[in-house]
Design an enzyme around this catalytic site. Structure first.
Site, mmCIF file in Angstrom:
data_model
loop_
_atom_site.group_PDB
_atom_site.id
_atom_site.type_symbol
_atom_site.label_atom_id
_atom_site.label_comp_id
_atom_site.label_asym_id
_atom_site.label_seq_id
_atom_site.Cartn_x
_atom_site.Cartn_y
_atom_site.Cartn_z
ATOM 1 N N ARG A 112 0.859 -1.179 0.000
ATOM 2 C CA ARG A 112 0.000 0.000 0.000
ATOM 3 C C ARG A 112 0.897 1.232 0.000
ATOM 4 N NH1 ARG A 112 -2.146 -3.732 3.573
ATOM 5 N NH2 ARG A 112 -4.279 -4.425 3.091
ATOM 6 N N LYS A 168 -1.539 -2.087 7.672
ATOM 7 C CA LYS A 168 -2.983 -2.001 7.878
ATOM 8 C C LYS A 168 -3.447 -3.128 8.790
ATOM 9 C CE LYS A 168 -7.372 -1.599 5.402
ATOM 10 N NZ LYS A 168 -8.040 -1.574 4.073
ATOM 11 N N HIS A 175 -2.791 2.741 -5.687
ATOM 12 C CA HIS A 175 -3.342 1.441 -5.290
ATOM 13 C C HIS A 175 -3.580 0.541 -6.493
ATOM 14 C CE1 HIS A 175 -4.569 -0.573 -1.635
ATOM 15 N NE2 HIS A 175 -5.595 -1.108 -2.259
ATOM 16 N N ARG A 233 -0.837 -1.885 -6.783
ATOM 17 C CA ARG A 233 -0.992 -3.034 -5.876
ATOM 18 C C ARG A 233 -1.957 -4.055 -6.481
ATOM 19 N NH1 ARG A 233 -1.072 -4.784 -0.349
ATOM 20 N NH2 ARG A 233 -3.112 -5.471 0.381
ATOM 21 N N HIS A 239 -3.637 -10.046 3.457
ATOM 22 C CA HIS A 239 -5.079 -10.214 3.667
ATOM 23 C C HIS A 239 -5.340 -11.256 4.748
ATOM 24 C CE1 HIS A 239 -6.057 -8.720 -0.683
ATOM 25 N NE2 HIS A 239 -5.829 -7.733 0.170
ATOM 26 N N TYR A 298 -9.392 -10.737 -7.113
ATOM 27 C CA TYR A 298 -8.502 -10.572 -8.267
ATOM 28 C C TYR A 298 -8.707 -11.667 -9.311
ATOM 29 C CZ TYR A 298 -6.261 -7.165 -5.281
ATOM 30 O OH TYR A 298 -6.025 -6.091 -4.467
#
Length: 325
Positions: A135, A160, A267, A270, A293, A302
């Site tokens: 990120r 994050k 982003h 990414r 994640h 994705y």
């Protein structure tokens, strides 16, 4: 000019070491909530007003799930930490059902074109976003010592969700990274000669454990600002990392100059990293770990833009079309 009430909340969040972006977002939602309720003080309101506001966001403004959730988090913080009267755990409001958008993904040809038009000043930061899938703020908060040349990886601390990650490092970026570190060292030598310089910002516990490390090269930001600034928490003179808006503008301009007709942001790099990894045959669990994640279902979005998805299915018409068209 912010109200005294909002200034007090800002100072409180700084003291609790909230991220700058979180502070800005929470202040935005708290101010919007107060305006929605005709400038009433939050202490005079509670669950009912919060429910009405969250309903307004969905029914009138049609916000996405994540936006409504962020507003709720801001108001929960307000009542728990500031008003000292937490909201009910059983709030009754309309939850957003606006579908999540598919990520914008560049082709490898588009990525190549974008980097050809990316200005030198921000090329390396953008290259890390695509090369390691970070990120934007994870990249900008990197310290010199977070680059592990021996194992070709990058260590991300307190990303994050408070996660610590180890992500891949493209070996092609090693020479540029070494040059960047030399630049950081030159800044540091200048700063050490400034009697007002108080060292780089360090997290609170590490600040106590290693009181002298804030002036060591390893702890300096990998992408330092070109000028010193005053730390809003300690009021001391420090060298912070560059502002995220610089990279955002650089990516937007590069995409425009490369004639890429998509909504491209940092982003997007990414998203492209994850999609291209899957295209190259990487296991989805591997991609999940690289992106940090918690749930693999987040990573599965994705697969919707891969050739193996709907675009990869051969229509029955295609098998007979050549004979009848």
């Amino acid at each position: 000019m912010k109200s005294l009430f909002l200034n007090m909340i800002q100072e409180h969040m700084y003291s609790k070491r909230y991220a700058k972006s979180t502070i800005e977002a929470y202040l935005f939602w708290i101010a919007a909530y107060i305006r929605f309720n005709n400038m009433q003080h939050p202490s005079c309101m509670g669950d009912t007003e919060v429910e009405l506001y969250l309903n307004h966001l969905v029914n009138t403004q049609n916000v996405a799930q994540g936006t409504q959730a962020q507003a709720l988090n801001a108001l929960s913080f307000l009542y728990k930490e500031i008003i000292k009267d937490p909201l009910s755990l059983s709030l009754n409001f309309v939850k957003s059902e606006r579908p999540r958008k598919l990520p914008v993904v560049l082709t490898q040809t588009e990525v190549t074109a974008l980097f050809k038009h990316c200005i030198t000043k921000h090329y390396l930061a953008c290259a890390l976003l695509y090369g390691s899938g970070m990120r934007l703020m994870e990249a900008l908060r990197l310290r010199v010592q977070d680059i592990d040349f021996d194992y070709s990886c990058v260590r991300i601390w307190d990303g994050k969700g408070g996660k610590n990650l180890v992500v891949t490092l493209a070996i092609e970026l090693v020479p540029q990274l070494q040059t960047q570190i030399q630049l950081v060292d030159s800044y540091l030598q200048l700063d050490l000669n400034n009697p007002l310089y108080s060292g780089v910002y360090m997290p609170h516990l590490l600040r106590k454990k290693y009181p002298n490390h804030n002036k060591q090269l390893g702890w300096q930001y990998l992408f330092p600002s070109y000028k010193l600034s005053v730390d809003p928490e300690s009021k001391q003179l420090r060298r912070h990392h560059i502002d995220e808006k610089q990279v955002q503008r650089a990516v937007k301009k590069a995409a425009k100059d490369a004639n890429i007709n998509k909504h491209v942001t940092p982003h997007t790099l990414r998203h492209s990293f994850a999609t291209h990894l899957l295209q190259s045959g990487a296991d989805i669990r591997t991609v999940q770990v690289q992106l940090g994640h918690t749930d693999v279902r987040t990573t599965q979005i994705y697969t919707h833009v891969l050739q193996q998805g709907a675009n990869g299915v051969i229509s029955p018409f295609s098998r007979i079309g050549a004979n009848i068209c």
